[in-house]
Design an enzyme around this catalytic site. Structure first.
Site, PDB file in Angstrom:
ATOM      1  N   GLY A 217       0.788  -1.233   0.000  1.00 57.98           N
ATOM      2  CA  GLY A 217       0.000   0.000   0.000  1.00 57.98           C
ATOM      3  C   GLY A 217       0.815   1.275   0.000  1.00 57.98           C
ATOM      4  O   GLY A 217       0.258   2.359   0.173  1.00 57.98           O
ATOM      5  N   GLU A 259       4.752  -6.055   1.138  1.00 59.77           N
ATOM      6  CA  GLU A 259       4.232  -6.404  -0.195  1.00 59.77           C
ATOM      7  C   GLU A 259       3.983  -5.174  -1.053  1.00 59.77           C
ATOM      8  O   GLU A 259       2.836  -4.845  -1.359  1.00 59.77           O
ATOM      9  CB  GLU A 259       2.923  -7.181  -0.022  1.00 59.77           C
ATOM     10  N   PRO A 260       5.047  -4.486  -1.469  1.00 61.28           N
ATOM     11  CA  PRO A 260       4.825  -3.324  -2.328  1.00 61.28           C
ATOM     12  C   PRO A 260       4.505  -3.746  -3.754  1.00 61.28           C
ATOM     13  O   PRO A 260       5.124  -4.673  -4.292  1.00 61.28           O
ATOM     14  CB  PRO A 260       6.179  -2.601  -2.285  1.00 61.28           C
ATOM     15  N   GLY A 261       3.533  -3.105  -4.352  1.00 54.05           N
ATOM     16  CA  GLY A 261       3.244  -3.346  -5.765  1.00 54.05           C
ATOM     17  C   GLY A 261       3.406  -2.027  -6.495  1.00 54.05           C
ATOM     18  O   GLY A 261       4.383  -1.780  -7.195  1.00 54.05           O
ATOM     19  N   ARG A 262       2.439  -1.137  -6.251  1.00 57.57           N
ATOM     20  CA  ARG A 262       2.428   0.183  -6.874  1.00 57.57           C
ATOM     21  C   ARG A 262       3.773   0.905  -6.769  1.00 57.57           C
ATOM     22  O   ARG A 262       4.261   1.485  -7.730  1.00 57.57           O
ATOM     23  CB  ARG A 262       1.368   1.034  -6.168  1.00 57.57           C
ATOM     24  N   ARG A 299      -8.318   3.980 -13.639  1.00 59.87           N
ATOM     25  CA  ARG A 299      -8.225   4.597 -12.308  1.00 59.87           C
ATOM     26  C   ARG A 299      -8.926   5.966 -12.203  1.00 59.87           C
ATOM     27  O   ARG A 299      -9.643   6.215 -11.233  1.00 59.87           O
ATOM     28  CB  ARG A 299      -6.767   4.680 -11.852  1.00 59.87           C
ATOM     29  N   CYS A 330     -16.505   4.943 -25.390  1.00 58.87           N
ATOM     30  CA  CYS A 330     -17.873   5.483 -25.452  1.00 58.87           C
ATOM     31  C   CYS A 330     -18.446   5.743 -24.068  1.00 58.87           C
ATOM     32  O   CYS A 330     -19.437   5.102 -23.667  1.00 58.87           O
ATOM     33  CB  CYS A 330     -18.757   4.505 -26.208  1.00 58.87           C
ATOM     34  N   GLU A 331     -17.820   6.604 -23.333  1.00 55.02           N
ATOM     35  CA  GLU A 331     -18.271   6.968 -21.982  1.00 55.02           C
ATOM     36  C   GLU A 331     -17.877   8.419 -21.757  1.00 55.02           C
ATOM     37  O   GLU A 331     -16.710   8.772 -21.974  1.00 55.02           O
ATOM     38  CB  GLU A 331     -17.532   6.150 -20.899  1.00 55.02           C
ATOM     39  N   TYR A 359      -1.471  -0.756 -11.807  1.00 51.74           N
ATOM     40  CA  TYR A 359      -2.929  -0.845 -11.864  1.00 51.74           C
ATOM     41  C   TYR A 359      -3.521  -0.174 -13.108  1.00 51.74           C
ATOM     42  O   TYR A 359      -4.722  -0.028 -13.198  1.00 51.74           O
ATOM     43  CB  TYR A 359      -3.570  -0.274 -10.590  1.00 51.74           C
TER      44      TYR A 359
HETATM   45  C1  LIG Z   1      -2.798  -8.122   0.460  1.00 46.97           C
HETATM   46  C2  LIG Z   1      -2.218  -7.045  -0.379  1.00 46.97           C
HETATM   47  N1  LIG Z   1      -0.886  -6.899  -0.387  1.00 46.97           N
HETATM   48  C3  LIG Z   1      -0.297  -5.964  -1.156  1.00 46.97           C
HETATM   49  C4  LIG Z   1      -1.035  -5.109  -1.957  1.00 46.97           C
HETATM   50  C5  LIG Z   1      -0.289  -4.152  -2.795  1.00 46.97           C
HETATM   51  O1  LIG Z   1      -0.652  -2.846  -2.685  1.00 46.97           O
HETATM   52  P1  LIG Z   1       0.224  -1.739  -3.378  1.00 46.97           P
HETATM   53  O2  LIG Z   1       0.327  -2.030  -4.818  1.00 46.97           O
HETATM   54  O3  LIG Z   1      -0.486  -0.484  -3.138  1.00 46.97           O
HETATM   55  O4  LIG Z   1       1.559  -1.758  -2.710  1.00 46.97           O
HETATM   56  C6  LIG Z   1      -2.441  -5.213  -1.955  1.00 46.97           C
HETATM   57  C7  LIG Z   1      -3.289  -4.266  -2.724  1.00 46.97           C
HETATM   58  O5  LIG Z   1      -3.712  -3.261  -2.210  1.00 46.97           O
HETATM   59  C8  LIG Z   1      -3.039  -6.221  -1.159  1.00 46.97           C
HETATM   60  O6  LIG Z   1      -4.366  -6.387  -1.158  1.00 46.97           O
HETATM   61  N1  LIG Z   2      -6.347  -1.045  -7.901  1.00 48.70           N
HETATM   62  C1  LIG Z   2      -6.084   0.004  -7.019  1.00 48.70           C
HETATM   63  C2  LIG Z   2      -5.923  -0.260  -5.582  1.00 48.70           C
HETATM   64  C3  LIG Z   2      -6.288  -1.606  -5.049  1.00 48.70           C
HETATM   65  C4  LIG Z   2      -5.053  -2.422  -4.936  1.00 48.70           C
HETATM   66  C5  LIG Z   2      -5.280  -3.841  -4.600  1.00 48.70           C
HETATM   67  N2  LIG Z   2      -5.892  -4.120  -3.327  1.00 48.70           N
HETATM   68  C6  LIG Z   2      -5.457   1.230  -7.615  1.00 48.70           C
HETATM   69  O1  LIG Z   2      -5.412   1.355  -8.765  1.00 48.70           O
HETATM   70  O2  LIG Z   2      -5.048   2.124  -6.982  1.00 48.70           O
END
Ligand SMILES: Cc1ncc(COP(=O)(O)O)c(C=O)c1O
Ligand SMILES: N[C@@H](CCCC[NH3+])C(=O)O
Length: 401
Positions: A217, A259-262, A299, A330-331, A359
């Protein structure tokens, strides 16, 4: 916050930064990249080469991990409704930890492991009842959430006891995740404190806290006006609270999994669009239409997310007018950036939207049967295609006449 490019938007992190910032402060830590932010085989391979673990949330993400030879013991399988087929796939692949999210899953997984005569390591996702002040659609740690066993309702206690007594499962850790993106440090500190304090009551009953995960997050810069904390600051808060409380409460030094993704792929991705038609409604708004939109970045439409944009084909052109960058879908809600000051743009110009790596591609769709875009990976002047542009035939591949 640093800025790595001419857009002057503070950056998020990168794999190495996460490893270093967490690893130096808390050596027994693992950075598990959250694939939902965006994964394909090329990305999964880099994740493995960088020594990161992987958080997956579906059989599809697991299949990509397997295609890229991600070591199964470094994978964490999340999700609030994993199907029996997905759980079987996970057991076949021998994945490290399944993060159980419901009583139903606890029972189904125990039965599947039993049928196979194996024991499976699990973690439980707890819901600590903490508001991380993010968008209402992306907050996950509050009471009213579909995710996790609530501490407040007593579900968490019941789940911990049920997991410890399951015939074929070993409860090795506890997870929570508060939402995303979180621009503050306090929610993490509070989360660590609330969850670890809560867990002490189960020590005498035999709870082993080998793994502790406060999820992901971590925020990135989307617009100049909202800079995120640096990775070092997140790491400082989380490791400080985890080390101190684990020591005080007698949990030792569990493996800390973040658990970083973004924050790993978000700033690495820049979306490029070609300008098409331009519609000027005097005194109201000037719409600049792009060849993409909500199909490659949903988003803004679902969260009202804000982005910056630059005129990539003429970076030195001076700012001249306020325009709205609209997509081709088309929105009426298909607007990527509303009311932004840009140079005068013309059909054929290339507009770049930074911070598009997370995302956007992973939530892309074929709405209006537009193909999803190609993805090119670039480093040190070298560029490689890691996903080709979708063709009309691709979009009909699963259809049956
Ligand atoms: C369990 C869990 N871990 C990690 C993430 C990764 O979040 P982010 O991409 O914001 O770091 C998420 C998505 O929000 C999640 O649901
Ligand atoms: N999908 C999202 C946040 C949720 C991430 C997964 N739980 C975004 O674009 O910001």
């Amino acid at each position: 916050p640093r800025c790595m490019c001419s857009t002057r938007i503070p950056c998020g992190g990168c794999a190495a930064e996460f490893r270093t910032e967490f690893g130096t402060r808390y050596p027994n830590s693992r950075v598990a990249y959250a694939s939902k932010a965006f994964v394909n085989p090329a990305i999964a391979r880099i994740v493995a080469e960088e020594g990161l673990g992987l958080d997956v949330v579906s059989g599809g993400e697991l299949a990509v991990a397997r295609a890229a030879d991600v070591p199964p013991d470094t994978i964490y399988f999340h999700g609030n409704n994993k199907t029996p087929e997905e759980l079987e796939f996970a057991l076949d692949y021998g994945i490290g930890q399944i993060v159980v999210d419901s009583f139903h899953e606890l029972e189904v997984l125990d039965a599947i492991a039993g049928e196979r005569g194996v024991r499976q390591d699990i973690m439980l996702r707890l819901s600590p009842g903490i508001d991380a002040h993010t968008h209402e659609k992306t907050t996950t740690g509050i009471l009213d959430s579909k995710f996790g066993f609530s501490i407040e309702t007593g579900d968490a206690a019941k789940a911990i006891r049920q997991a410890m007594s399951a015939a074929n499962l070993d409860l090795v850790g506890i997870h929570f995740h508060l939402g995303s993106p979180i621009f503050e440090l306090e929610p993490y500190e509070l989360g660590v404190e609330v969850v670890l304090n809560y867990l002490t009551q189960f020590k005498e009953e035999g709870l082993r806290l080998e793994i502790f995960s406060p999820g992901g997050g971590f925020a990135i810069g989307y617009v100049r006006s909202e800079p995120p904390p640096q990775i070092a600051e997140y790491a400082e808060s989380i490791t400080k609270y985890t080390s101190r409380l684990c020591e005080e409460l007698g949990f030792g030094t569990p493996l800390l999994v973040v658990e970083p993704g973004r924050s790993i792929v978000g700033r690495a991705g820049v979306a490029l669009y070609t300008v098409g038609g331009i519609k000027d409604i005097p005194t109201v708004r000037k719409y600049v239409s792009l060849d993409g939109g909500m199909g490659d970045n949903i988003r803004p439409a679902i969260y009202g997310s804000e982005y910056e944009a630059v005129l990539a084909s003429r970076m030195s052109a001076p700012p001249a007018e306020v325009v709205t960058l609209a997509g081709k879908y088309c929105e009426s809600g298909d607007v990527l950036v509303k009311d932004i000051t840009m140079p005068v743009v013309e059909p054929g110009d290339i507009i770049a939207i930074p911070s598009s790596g997370a995302y956007a591609p992973s939530m892309a769709s074929n709405y209006n049967l537009n193909g999803r875009p190609a993805i090119v990976m670039a480093k040190d002047g070298d560029a490689r295609l890691i996903r080709r542009r979708e063709t009309y035939a691709d979009m009909m591949m699963a259809d049956v006449f």
